[in-house]
Scaffold this motif. Structure first.
Motif, PDB file in Angstrom:
ATOM      1  N   ASP A   1       3.272  -1.329  -1.405  1.00 37.66           N
ATOM      2  CA  ASP A   1       2.090  -0.874  -0.664  1.00 37.66           C
ATOM      3  C   ASP A   1       2.227  -1.172   0.829  1.00 37.66           C
ATOM      4  O   ASP A   1       1.868  -0.345   1.673  1.00 37.66           O
TER       5      ASP A   1
ATOM      6  N   GLU B   1      -1.451   4.064   0.790  1.00 36.18           N
ATOM      7  CA  GLU B   1      -0.541   4.861  -0.033  1.00 36.18           C
ATOM      8  C   GLU B   1      -0.739   6.343   0.238  1.00 36.18           C
ATOM      9  O   GLU B   1       0.232   7.111   0.322  1.00 36.18           O
TER      10      GLU B   1
ATOM     11  N   GLY C   1       3.395   5.010  -6.355  1.00 34.03           N
ATOM     12  CA  GLY C   1       2.217   4.432  -5.739  1.00 34.03           C
ATOM     13  C   GLY C   1       0.913   4.770  -6.411  1.00 34.03           C
ATOM     14  O   GLY C   1       0.108   3.892  -6.693  1.00 34.03           O
TER      15      GLY C   1
END
Length: 413
Positions: free
Chosen positions: A213, A311, A359
């Protein structure tokens, strides 16, 4: 043209600040070896009682020697029946060993009469251990009733007759209980070891996810800013210096975040991340429309939505050629809604790289932990929208988030 995001199977996610589960500490828990020693000592004690009874009689030496051999065989069979592996043995094998123990229990009674009755308790315990429940307890009771016969034939009193039957049933319960106790202690120790291993694995996954992240966003931003600086140096050196300062700020923040991740203390805030995302996108020549209407947010929700925003922006930078991006964060009626929409997505593109992103799969799991949802939609003309919703102040969680279904594939963006 790359797609907006490649969604892949992701392992369960933990929430920033969430404590890692550790196996509970149980004080004074006996070791599995000690439990087996206690069981063996109890079996030897019961065996010794029968030996003393036989030695106290006027049996000839050959009969006494035969009885000792039978006792050793019964003891060996009982040790086997009290082991965990025997219940996984074929039915035929268990029937053979139980039959052998029954013969060694009842045949010597014809010679030794009531003095041999204590060995029936071992048989009663073995029946409880090896037979199915609907057969085990009736068979156990039947063995106790059969022990009323020898003392009756020997002319013993009613009290002594009942005592022999009762002691047989008690011995069976002790053998059964101690065997089960040893198995439970072993299972508890095995479970604690597995929990310790899971705690270590979970912490590794937390670290890997948080690095994804953080660094995915930060490195993308640094790359874009550096490209912009490269273009600006010949024509706008003053603005290039300003962009260098921003790159240094992003780098320092990334370093601080990585250090925080290693200690599990990282937290982010949605509104500052919205401003930062606007700056990064504008550096990439993306027109940004920003709307922020937020009230107080729970720390966990604030961090999770900030991670969702990072993200989403990373995917815009990496997987699209967006000309316009709309960032919206609105709080209404106790719920907060984050929306990131952009154009420039090629609907036919599928990233085949083995290192394509995971993600959104991670973020979907994070949002579930805050009772939130994540949806992605692809519209006409190569538009893409990501929407995350969650309660502004989620109820207190009593357990770790349910990670079931994380292996499901998301719809392609």
């Amino acid at each position: 043209m790359p797609r907006h995001d490649e969604i892949d199977t992701a392992p369960p996610a933990t929430v920033p600040g969430e404590a890692t589960s550790h196996p509970p500490h149980v004080p004074d828990l006996p070791a599995p070896r000690l439990a087996r020693v206690i069981l063996t000592a109890a079996l030897i004690s019961y065996l010794s009682v029968t030996v003393l009874n036989l030695v106290g009689t006027d049996l000839p030496a050959p009969s006494l020697l035969t009885s000792l051999v039978c006792l050793i065989l019964i003891f060996a069979l009982q040790l086997r029946h009290s082991g965990a592996s025997v219940r996984r043995a074929p039915v035929r094998h268990r029937a053979l060993t139980l039959g052998a123990q029954a013969l060694l229990t009842y045949l010597p009674i014809a010679v030794f009469h009531s003095q041999w009755g204590a060995m029936a308790g071992f048989l009663a315990g073995s029946l409880l251990l090896l037979l199915p429940g609907r057969w085990a307890w009736p068979a156990y009771g039947f063995v106790g009733l059969t022990m009323l016969v020898p003392p009756t034939l020997d002319g013993l009193s009613l009290v002594e007759t009942v005592y022999l039957a009762q002691s047989t049933l008690l011995t069976g319960l002790v053998v059964y209980g101690l065997t089960r106790m040893a198995e439970l202690v072993q299972a508890l120790h095995d479970t604690r070891s597995q929990l310790a291993g899971l705690a270590v694995a979970r912490e590794r996954l937390r670290f890997a996810r948080d690095l994804h992240d953080l660094l995915g966003y930060s490195l993308s931003a640094i790359t874009l800013k550096s490209e912009l600086i490269h273009r600006l140096i010949p024509v706008q050196p003053r603005r290039a210096m300003e962009e260098v300062s921003e790159v240094l700020s992003i780098s320092r923040q990334s370093l601080a975040d990585v250090r925080a991740v290693s200690s599990g203390l990282r937290s982010m805030s949605l509104e500052p991340e919205m401003r930062s995302a606007q700056s990064v996108l504008e550096a990439a020549d993306v027109e940004v429309r920003l709307e922020i209407r937020l009230g107080p947010l729970g720390q966990e929700v604030d961090s999770v939505l900030a991670a969702v925003l990072r993200e989403a922006v990373t995917n815009v930078l990496r997987h699209s050629r967006a000309g316009t991006c709309v960032l919206t964060a609105v709080q209404e009626e106790g719920r907060v809604r984050l929306s990131v929409s952009n154009d420039g997505v090629d609907p036919s593109y599928r990233d085949q790289s083995p290192h394509s992103g995971r993600g959104l799969g991670n973020l979907r799991a994070r949002l579930r932990s805050t009772h939130g949802t994540l949806t992605v939609t692809r519209g006409l003309g190569g538009t893409f929208e990501l929407v995350a919703e969650a309660p502004a102040q989620p109820p207190r969680r009593l357990a770790a988030p349910d990670d079931a279904g994380l292996g499901a594939q998301e719809p392609a963006a």
